[in-house]
Motif scaffolding. Sequence first.
Motif, PDB file in Angstrom:
ATOM      1  N   THR A  96       0.824  -1.210   0.000  1.00 28.04           N
ATOM      2  CA  THR A  96       0.000   0.000   0.000  1.00 28.04           C
ATOM      3  C   THR A  96       0.859   1.262   0.000  1.00 28.04           C
ATOM      4  O   THR A  96       0.448   2.286  -0.558  1.00 28.04           O
ATOM      5  CB  THR A  96      -0.954   0.000   1.211  1.00 28.04           C
ATOM      6  N   GLN A  99       1.698   1.885  -3.559  1.00 27.56           N
ATOM      7  CA  GLN A  99       0.549   2.473  -4.251  1.00 27.56           C
ATOM      8  C   GLN A  99       0.423   3.964  -3.940  1.00 27.56           C
ATOM      9  O   GLN A  99       0.084   4.764  -4.805  1.00 27.56           O
ATOM     10  CB  GLN A  99      -0.733   1.732  -3.851  1.00 27.56           C
ATOM     11  N   TRP A 100       0.724   4.338  -2.706  1.00 33.05           N
ATOM     12  CA  TRP A 100       0.658   5.744  -2.314  1.00 33.05           C
ATOM     13  C   TRP A 100       1.781   6.544  -2.975  1.00 33.05           C
ATOM     14  O   TRP A 100       1.559   7.630  -3.514  1.00 33.05           O
ATOM     15  CB  TRP A 100       0.740   5.858  -0.796  1.00 33.05           C
ATOM     16  N   ARG A 105      -2.929   5.754  -4.705  1.00 39.77           N
ATOM     17  CA  ARG A 105      -3.739   6.104  -3.546  1.00 39.77           C
ATOM     18  C   ARG A 105      -3.367   7.502  -3.077  1.00 39.77           C
ATOM     19  O   ARG A 105      -2.228   7.936  -3.229  1.00 39.77           O
ATOM     20  CB  ARG A 105      -3.514   5.098  -2.396  1.00 39.77           C
ATOM     21  N   ILE A 242      -5.379  -3.421   5.382  1.00 34.62           N
ATOM     22  CA  ILE A 242      -6.315  -3.028   4.318  1.00 34.62           C
ATOM     23  C   ILE A 242      -7.413  -2.137   4.882  1.00 34.62           C
ATOM     24  O   ILE A 242      -7.766  -1.105   4.303  1.00 34.62           O
ATOM     25  CB  ILE A 242      -6.922  -4.275   3.641  1.00 34.62           C
ATOM     26  N   VAL A 245      -5.864   1.256   5.703  1.00 34.08           N
ATOM     27  CA  VAL A 245      -5.515   2.011   4.495  1.00 34.08           C
ATOM     28  C   VAL A 245      -6.768   2.565   3.816  1.00 34.08           C
ATOM     29  O   VAL A 245      -6.770   3.697   3.315  1.00 34.08           O
ATOM     30  CB  VAL A 245      -4.710   1.120   3.527  1.00 34.08           C
ATOM     31  N   LYS A 246      -7.839   1.799   3.807  1.00 37.13           N
ATOM     32  CA  LYS A 246      -9.075   2.289   3.202  1.00 37.13           C
ATOM     33  C   LYS A 246      -9.631   3.486   3.983  1.00 37.13           C
ATOM     34  O   LYS A 246     -10.290   4.354   3.411  1.00 37.13           O
ATOM     35  CB  LYS A 246     -10.109   1.164   3.134  1.00 37.13           C
ATOM     36  N   THR A 249      -6.878   6.537   3.052  1.00 33.42           N
ATOM     37  CA  THR A 249      -6.598   6.954   1.676  1.00 33.42           C
ATOM     38  C   THR A 249      -7.850   6.944   0.813  1.00 33.42           C
ATOM     39  O   THR A 249      -8.898   6.450   1.209  1.00 33.42           O
ATOM     40  CB  THR A 249      -5.538   6.040   1.032  1.00 33.42           C
ATOM     41  N   THR A 251      -9.254   6.342  -3.321  1.00 32.77           N
ATOM     42  CA  THR A 251      -8.987   5.855  -4.677  1.00 32.77           C
ATOM     43  C   THR A 251     -10.110   6.263  -5.636  1.00 32.77           C
ATOM     44  O   THR A 251     -10.282   5.662  -6.688  1.00 32.77           O
ATOM     45  CB  THR A 251      -8.862   4.312  -4.692  1.00 32.77           C
ATOM     46  N   ILE A 262      -4.069  -1.509 -10.271  1.00 35.36           N
ATOM     47  CA  ILE A 262      -4.924  -1.741  -9.111  1.00 35.36           C
ATOM     48  C   ILE A 262      -6.323  -2.115  -9.579  1.00 35.36           C
ATOM     49  O   ILE A 262      -6.893  -1.456 -10.448  1.00 35.36           O
ATOM     50  CB  ILE A 262      -4.951  -0.498  -8.204  1.00 35.36           C
ATOM     51  N   ILE A 268      -7.168  -2.853  -3.894  1.00 30.45           N
ATOM     52  CA  ILE A 268      -5.947  -3.340  -3.258  1.00 30.45           C
ATOM     53  C   ILE A 268      -5.307  -4.392  -4.155  1.00 30.45           C
ATOM     54  O   ILE A 268      -4.135  -4.307  -4.515  1.00 30.45           O
ATOM     55  CB  ILE A 268      -6.237  -3.957  -1.870  1.00 30.45           C
TER      56      ILE A 268
END
Length: 296
Positions: A96, A99-100, A105, A242, A245-246, A249, A251, A262, A268
């Motif tokens: 994650t 991804q950021w 994200r 997860i 992070v949701k 962040t 998306t 993704i 994810i």
Amino acid sequence: MPVFLYFLVYLFACLGIAIVIVPPIQPWLFEPIGLEPESSLYRFAMLSALLGMPFFLRYLGLNSWKSAGFTLGGRAAWAAMGKGLLVGIGIMIALTAAQWLLDIRHFAPPAHKWNPPYFVRTLFSGLIAGLAVGLIEETFFRGLLHTGMRRSLAFWPTATITALLYAALHFMKPESLGSAEFNSATALDSILTGLGRIGDFAPIADSFITLVVVGLFLSMVRERTGNIIWAIAIHAGWVMIIKLVKYLTDTSVIDGKASFWIGSYDYITGWMATLWLGSIAAIYWYRTRPKVAPVD
């Protein structure tokens, strides 16, 4: 009949029971607690599977803690749980964070909930949810199903079949009925539509393959360690991060280039997750291979 087919027949039998029983009792049992018909079908089928499991496992000779993969006890089990949790957290934080950093994200926690107590509650609820999901899914897939299939199959067929079933079940939930009358016929149609969703493979291919790799990796962990405590803990660590992070962040705005990496299933899983987890699985399998003593 192979053990895998026994499990499939059992699961479909539980769905059949739900199709017959849930529609008549939906108005007075499930509606008052806010469950939609499709949710009632899914939960009742799972409840039926749980209640019948002791008898089913006794029939297959799998009704023991050892068959379920719980071969560690006491201090060793707690040590494996703690280490596995840290491994799962580390794997998911790295994914994650990438991804950021790649701007897939965006750090955007809800302003009205951005405070330490809510952050801690989110972390704690993620841990509890992760332990629950890990315990249920790993006991079924990498525990009982793995043990039963390994009686007659080598590791790779066992791991591949269980991983495919594990991935497929994430996409096979009953379809919403909308305004249609809820009866056994529409319940059956909801189930079949949900099962048929897997046939439209292109939109879910990236996430599906990630989940297959996840299943393979967790089967490797079960095979190499001889128990499922590590698998449960790693799975729990993933779910916890997860969930966090949701919360932290966003998306909602993903450009075309980023969306390749993704998947839209949960934002994810996807090709990035597949490459990352696949690399970890390959390294783990190689590093934990049995050492062969040199021939004199």
